[in-house]
Write a protein that holds these residues in place. Structure first.
Motif, PDB file in Angstrom:
ATOM      1  N   TYR A 227       0.850  -1.189   0.000  1.00 44.97           N
ATOM      2  CA  TYR A 227       0.000   0.000   0.000  1.00 44.97           C
ATOM      3  C   TYR A 227       0.884   1.236   0.000  1.00 44.97           C
ATOM      4  O   TYR A 227       1.741   1.401   0.881  1.00 44.97           O
ATOM      5  CB  TYR A 227      -0.934   0.004   1.219  1.00 44.97           C
ATOM      6  CG  TYR A 227      -1.882   1.179   1.184  1.00 44.97           C
ATOM      7  CD1 TYR A 227      -3.007   1.152   0.368  1.00 44.97           C
ATOM      8  CD2 TYR A 227      -1.621   2.334   1.917  1.00 44.97           C
ATOM      9  CE1 TYR A 227      -3.864   2.236   0.292  1.00 44.97           C
ATOM     10  CE2 TYR A 227      -2.473   3.426   1.848  1.00 44.97           C
ATOM     11  CZ  TYR A 227      -3.595   3.369   1.034  1.00 44.97           C
ATOM     12  OH  TYR A 227      -4.425   4.441   0.939  1.00 44.97           O
ATOM     13  N   HIS A 246      -4.302  -6.921   8.362  1.00 41.17           N
ATOM     14  CA  HIS A 246      -4.259  -5.474   8.113  1.00 41.17           C
ATOM     15  C   HIS A 246      -5.630  -5.012   7.622  1.00 41.17           C
ATOM     16  O   HIS A 246      -6.229  -5.676   6.766  1.00 41.17           O
ATOM     17  CB  HIS A 246      -3.191  -5.162   7.067  1.00 41.17           C
ATOM     18  CG  HIS A 246      -2.785  -3.716   7.051  1.00 41.17           C
ATOM     19  ND1 HIS A 246      -3.568  -2.743   6.476  1.00 41.17           N
ATOM     20  CD2 HIS A 246      -1.707  -3.080   7.575  1.00 41.17           C
ATOM     21  CE1 HIS A 246      -2.967  -1.568   6.627  1.00 41.17           C
ATOM     22  NE2 HIS A 246      -1.830  -1.747   7.297  1.00 41.17           N
ATOM     23  N   PRO A 247      -6.107  -3.900   8.135  1.00 46.62           N
ATOM     24  CA  PRO A 247      -7.439  -3.425   7.697  1.00 46.62           C
ATOM     25  C   PRO A 247      -7.504  -3.225   6.180  1.00 46.62           C
ATOM     26  O   PRO A 247      -8.542  -3.488   5.562  1.00 46.62           O
ATOM     27  CB  PRO A 247      -7.591  -2.085   8.421  1.00 46.62           C
ATOM     28  CG  PRO A 247      -6.655  -2.152   9.581  1.00 46.62           C
ATOM     29  CD  PRO A 247      -5.524  -3.055   9.183  1.00 46.62           C
ATOM     30  N   TYR A 248      -6.393  -2.791   5.572  1.00 49.98           N
ATOM     31  CA  TYR A 248      -6.390  -2.589   4.117  1.00 49.98           C
ATOM     32  C   TYR A 248      -6.613  -3.909   3.394  1.00 49.98           C
ATOM     33  O   TYR A 248      -7.428  -3.990   2.464  1.00 49.98           O
ATOM     34  CB  TYR A 248      -5.072  -1.958   3.677  1.00 49.98           C
ATOM     35  CG  TYR A 248      -4.944  -1.832   2.175  1.00 49.98           C
ATOM     36  CD1 TYR A 248      -5.801  -0.998   1.459  1.00 49.98           C
ATOM     37  CD2 TYR A 248      -3.994  -2.561   1.472  1.00 49.98           C
ATOM     38  CE1 TYR A 248      -5.695  -0.900   0.091  1.00 49.98           C
ATOM     39  CE2 TYR A 248      -3.879  -2.464   0.103  1.00 49.98           C
ATOM     40  CZ  TYR A 248      -4.740  -1.627  -0.588  1.00 49.98           C
ATOM     41  OH  TYR A 248      -4.647  -1.537  -1.947  1.00 49.98           O
ATOM     42  N   PHE A 286      -2.129   4.348   5.574  1.00 48.40           N
ATOM     43  CA  PHE A 286      -3.520   3.968   5.347  1.00 48.40           C
ATOM     44  C   PHE A 286      -4.474   4.667   6.321  1.00 48.40           C
ATOM     45  O   PHE A 286      -5.688   4.630   6.150  1.00 48.40           O
ATOM     46  CB  PHE A 286      -3.668   2.439   5.449  1.00 48.40           C
ATOM     47  CG  PHE A 286      -5.003   1.933   5.004  1.00 48.40           C
ATOM     48  CD1 PHE A 286      -5.461   2.182   3.703  1.00 48.40           C
ATOM     49  CD2 PHE A 286      -5.828   1.212   5.861  1.00 48.40           C
ATOM     50  CE1 PHE A 286      -6.701   1.733   3.294  1.00 48.40           C
ATOM     51  CE2 PHE A 286      -7.067   0.751   5.435  1.00 48.40           C
ATOM     52  CZ  PHE A 286      -7.501   1.009   4.151  1.00 48.40           C
ATOM     53  N   ARG A 289      -7.808   6.452   5.503  1.00 47.07           N
ATOM     54  CA  ARG A 289      -8.913   5.668   4.942  1.00 47.07           C
ATOM     55  C   ARG A 289      -9.307   4.531   5.869  1.00 47.07           C
ATOM     56  O   ARG A 289     -10.173   3.734   5.525  1.00 47.07           O
ATOM     57  CB  ARG A 289      -8.475   5.077   3.588  1.00 47.07           C
ATOM     58  CG  ARG A 289      -8.028   6.114   2.588  1.00 47.07           C
ATOM     59  CD  ARG A 289      -7.348   5.463   1.384  1.00 47.07           C
ATOM     60  NE  ARG A 289      -8.315   4.869   0.459  1.00 47.07           N
ATOM     61  CZ  ARG A 289      -7.959   4.201  -0.637  1.00 47.07           C
ATOM     62  NH1 ARG A 289      -6.681   4.026  -0.916  1.00 47.07           N
ATOM     63  NH2 ARG A 289      -8.859   3.704  -1.431  1.00 47.07           N
ATOM     64  N   CYS A 290      -8.655   4.435   7.033  1.00 48.55           N
ATOM     65  CA  CYS A 290      -8.799   3.231   7.852  1.00 48.55           C
ATOM     66  C   CYS A 290      -9.916   3.402   8.883  1.00 48.55           C
ATOM     67  O   CYS A 290      -9.956   4.397   9.612  1.00 48.55           O
ATOM     68  CB  CYS A 290      -7.478   2.947   8.569  1.00 48.55           C
ATOM     69  SG  CYS A 290      -7.527   1.440   9.558  1.00 48.55           S
ATOM     70  N   LYS A 292     -10.208   1.855  11.595  1.00 47.19           N
ATOM     71  CA  LYS A 292      -9.717   1.646  12.959  1.00 47.19           C
ATOM     72  C   LYS A 292      -8.655   2.658  13.366  1.00 47.19           C
ATOM     73  O   LYS A 292      -8.043   2.518  14.431  1.00 47.19           O
ATOM     74  CB  LYS A 292      -9.120   0.234  13.070  1.00 47.19           C
ATOM     75  CG  LYS A 292     -10.139  -0.855  12.870  1.00 47.19           C
ATOM     76  CD  LYS A 292      -9.484  -2.214  12.779  1.00 47.19           C
ATOM     77  CE  LYS A 292      -9.097  -2.712  14.166  1.00 47.19           C
ATOM     78  NZ  LYS A 292      -8.474  -4.045  14.091  1.00 47.19           N
ATOM     79  N   ALA A 293      -8.431   3.675  12.545  1.00 47.21           N
ATOM     80  CA  ALA A 293      -7.318   4.583  12.803  1.00 47.21           C
ATOM     81  C   ALA A 293      -7.465   5.291  14.143  1.00 47.21           C
ATOM     82  O   ALA A 293      -8.550   5.752  14.501  1.00 47.21           O
ATOM     83  CB  ALA A 293      -7.227   5.608  11.681  1.00 47.21           C
ATOM     84  N   CYS A 297      -1.803   5.946  14.971  1.00 52.75           N
ATOM     85  CA  CYS A 297      -1.732   5.671  13.534  1.00 52.75           C
ATOM     86  C   CYS A 297      -1.408   6.951  12.772  1.00 52.75           C
ATOM     87  O   CYS A 297      -0.736   6.925  11.747  1.00 52.75           O
ATOM     88  CB  CYS A 297      -3.049   5.119  13.016  1.00 52.75           C
ATOM     89  SG  CYS A 297      -3.600   3.653  13.886  1.00 52.75           S
ATOM     90  N   CYS A 315       0.743  -2.873  11.347  1.00 55.26           N
ATOM     91  CA  CYS A 315      -0.487  -2.213  11.791  1.00 55.26           C
ATOM     92  C   CYS A 315      -0.483  -2.102  13.301  1.00 55.26           C
ATOM     93  O   CYS A 315      -0.004  -2.997  14.011  1.00 55.26           O
ATOM     94  CB  CYS A 315      -1.710  -3.027  11.329  1.00 55.26           C
ATOM     95  SG  CYS A 315      -3.291  -2.259  11.775  1.00 55.26           S
TER      96      CYS A 315
END
Lengths: 323, 306
Positions: A227, A246-248, A286, A289-290, A292-293, A297, A315
């Motif tokens: 990413y 990873h959330p992505y 990320f 756009r995440c 869970k950020a 982060c 992450c």
């Protein structure tokens, strides 16, 4: 196999101008292994592929890192050193098979040229080997095909020819940069099958660059997810599909259409867009756009760490995101 | 291949017929040619008599048919000044112009193409840069000026080469340079563009991925693919060289058809002028045809597509 061991990429960084497009990518491919390098357009996966052969476009350059093969750092070599590697130790096939063949040279001449570049043999001997190679990549009527020109062949057939060119010197590693993206789905399956079979038979290590999770599931043994110029997750294909950390990765899999979904329901997408190179600073790239950020982060980039035996993730809050 | 060649040849013949017709119309539209042929102060009866003798008082369609019939027999009429067939006069001058145009083409392509390749590949360093500058200077300078400069430097000051005449190969050098300098830049520029275009293609990167060096890649895969626009330039330049020879032949007193054209215009020898125009036009059509056939030899797709 000449037993050169693994192809190891360490902390590779590629810049276009001042912008770091690939920033600290590390991975290793073992002989006979198929590693998929997955990511969206513009994440730097194709540049990474080109860097493995020293074929970066003029505007881009590798600013950091090493590409280790048989104890040598390829990035430290000059043009002569690269030429000895290309096609002999490491080969590459590209996304556009038809455009990758010289339109004015016969198929046979182009395959034979690849062999003669690294072996002192007569043209006739090289052509004989080219013919054998065409048979191995599943092209019928090889004698007729040798004398034909690329425009007389279909896209799928041209990609088989490219594979023949790439493998005729029995390289230890093959970089396949979106090898089936330009092809029909049925042809795609045949080409993937061919790659898998050749890798297994010859012990060729394959780095498969793709954005297609279906292709990944079909052929890869291990997956590295990229990413915005960094690798965010590495795992065996089964583990990754079973439990992306990873959330992505999780969201990427959620955006693949599923046959059992409600008809005409919206396909899941990832909100926002990939940050421009250099935009992210020290944060996790990320994070914007995440789902869970958190504060950490946005202030500090996570390193690629071990989640369990073979599963790596970069992450602060791995696991548990369901798309 | 044969169908393609036959089609192209037929097109060329139609083009030749078009040229013949245009020359016919222009010669008549420019005024009564009889007046060009009679001596100053001739009587009206004498003019009428000559006009009748030459057939200019007949319907134009009859004249046109007769003109085509004569051309088919390669009868271009008789020079009113020298009283020998115009075709003989042109034929005696043509070898000189062919010699000059070949020399110029050799210089133009022989320097222009390699310089274009060097400029495109960014190889050759300062040598390529210098050659590129020289080529541009060659094109920027009109040939009557470069011709006189060449004469002054190499003929008069240094005394290395003859400045006029067509006695031996040495005499060919300066006029070829003066004439070829104009085309050299066209070759260099078109070659550079074509090679640059080709270098950006996927198949070049694929050739490099097989382990070919840049030089091998250019020689084996780039040049042939870049050849078609360069062949086009060559065909056009051959025409330009013939046109340019009018000036250069005059500067260097070279006895070719360019000089003949000037002399005939001055002497109002209109049938000879017509013969020169027809010849130059025919050469234009013939070089285009040759270029079309060359395309098909370079690229199989062309001969199969049409």
């Amino acid at each position: 196999m000449s037993g050169t061991g693994a192809l190891v990429v360490e902390d590779l960084a590629i810049a276009i101008g001042q912008a770091a497009v690939v920033d600290g990518v590390s991975f290793a491919v073992a002989p006979g292994e198929v590693l998929a390098l997955v990511g969206e357009s513009g994440c730097g996966k194709s540049l990474t592929a080109l860097a493995l052969l020293g074929l970066l476009p003029a505007a881009a350059r590798a600013t950091r890192g090493r590409v280790m093969l048989a104890g040598c750092d390829l990035l430290a070599g000059d043009d002569r050193a690269w030429r000895a590697v290309r096609g002999r130790l490491v080969s590459i096939i590209f996304q556009e098979p038809t455009a990758s063949l010289d339109p004015l040279a016969t198929i046979g001449a182009q395959i034979a040229e690849a062999y003669r570049q690294h072996h002192k043999v007569s043209k006739a001997e090289a052509l004989r080997r080219a013919r054998d190679m065409l048979v191995q990549v599943g092209i019928a009527d090889p004698d007729r095909r040798l004398a034909q020109y690329p425009f007389e062949l279909s896209g799928g057939m041209c990609q088989r020819v490219m594979i023949a060119i790439a493998l005729i010197c029995r390289p230890d590693f093959l970089i396949a940069d979106e090898p089936t993206t330009a092809l029909d789905v049925t042809i795609q399956a045949q080409i993937l099958d061919l790659l898998r079979r050749l890798a297994a038979e010859r012990g060729t290590g394959i780095v498969l660059i793709t954005h297609d999770m279906g292709v990944v599931a079909d052929i890869a043994g291990r997956v590295a997810v990229m990413y915005a110029g960094r690798i965010v997750e590495v795992a065996p294909v089964d583990a990754l599909f079973a439990a992306p950390l990873h959330p992505y990765t999780a969201l990427l899999m959620g955006s693949v259409p599923k046959p059992d979904a409600v008809p005409k329901s919206h396909l899941a997408t990832i909100e926002g867009s990939v940050p421009a190179p250099g935009e992210a600073g020290d944060a996790c790239r990320f994070a914007p756009r995440c789902p869970k950020a958190s504060d950490i982060c946005r202030s500090q980039a996570p390193a690629l760490g071990t989640a369990d035996d073979s599963h790596l993730v970069a992450c602060w809050h791995p696991g548990g995101v369901m798309a | 291949m044969w169908r393609y060649a036959a089609g192209r040849t037929l097109q060329a013949l139609v083009a030749i017929l078009g040229v013949l017709t245009i020359v016919f119309v222009v010669m008549r539209a420019a005024g009564d040619p009889t007046l060009l042929l009679v001596p100053q102060g001739a009587s009206a009866e004498a003019i009428d008599a000559l006009r009748h003798n030459l057939g200019f008082d007949r319907p134009w369609i009859v004249q046109y048919a007769e003109y085509l019939r004569d051309l088919a027999r390669l009868d271009l009429g008789v020079s009113v000044v020298q009283h020998i067939p115009a075709s003989d006069i042109v034929a005696s001058r043509l070898p000189y112009t062919l010699e000059l145009a070949s020399g110029a083409l050799l210089i133009a392509a022989g320097f222009g193409i390699p310089v274009g390749v060097l400029m495109a590949t960014g190889r050759g360093g300062w040598v390529a840069g210098l050659l590129g500058t020289l080529v541009l200077a060659g094109q920027s300078m009109p040939s009557f000026l470069s011709g006189i400069l060449l004469i002054a430097v190499f003929g008069v000051v240094l005394g290395w080469l003859p400045t006029s005449g067509a006695d031996d190969l040495q005499a060919l050098v300066l006029p070829s340079l003066a004439l070829g300098a104009l085309s050299m830049a066209s070759f260099a520029r078109m070659t550079r563009i074509a090679v640059l275009d080709e270098l950006g293609r996927d198949h070049v990167r694929a050739a490099r991925a097989r382990g070919l060096s840049m030089t091998q890649t250019v020689l084996r895969h780039v040049l042939r693919n870049a050849a078609i626009p360069v062949v086009t330039v060559a065909a056009l330049e051959i025409g330009n060289l013939l046109a340019g020879s009018v000036i250069v032949e005059t500067v260097f007193a070279w006895p070719g058809i360019g000089q003949l054209a000037i002399q005939s215009i001055e002497a109002r020898d209109f049938l000879v002028v017509q013969a020169v125009v027809l010849l130059v036009s025919a050469v234009h059509v013939a070089t285009s045809l040759a270029a079309d056939l060359a395309y098909a030899l370079i690229d199989r797709r062309i001969r199969l597509a049409r």
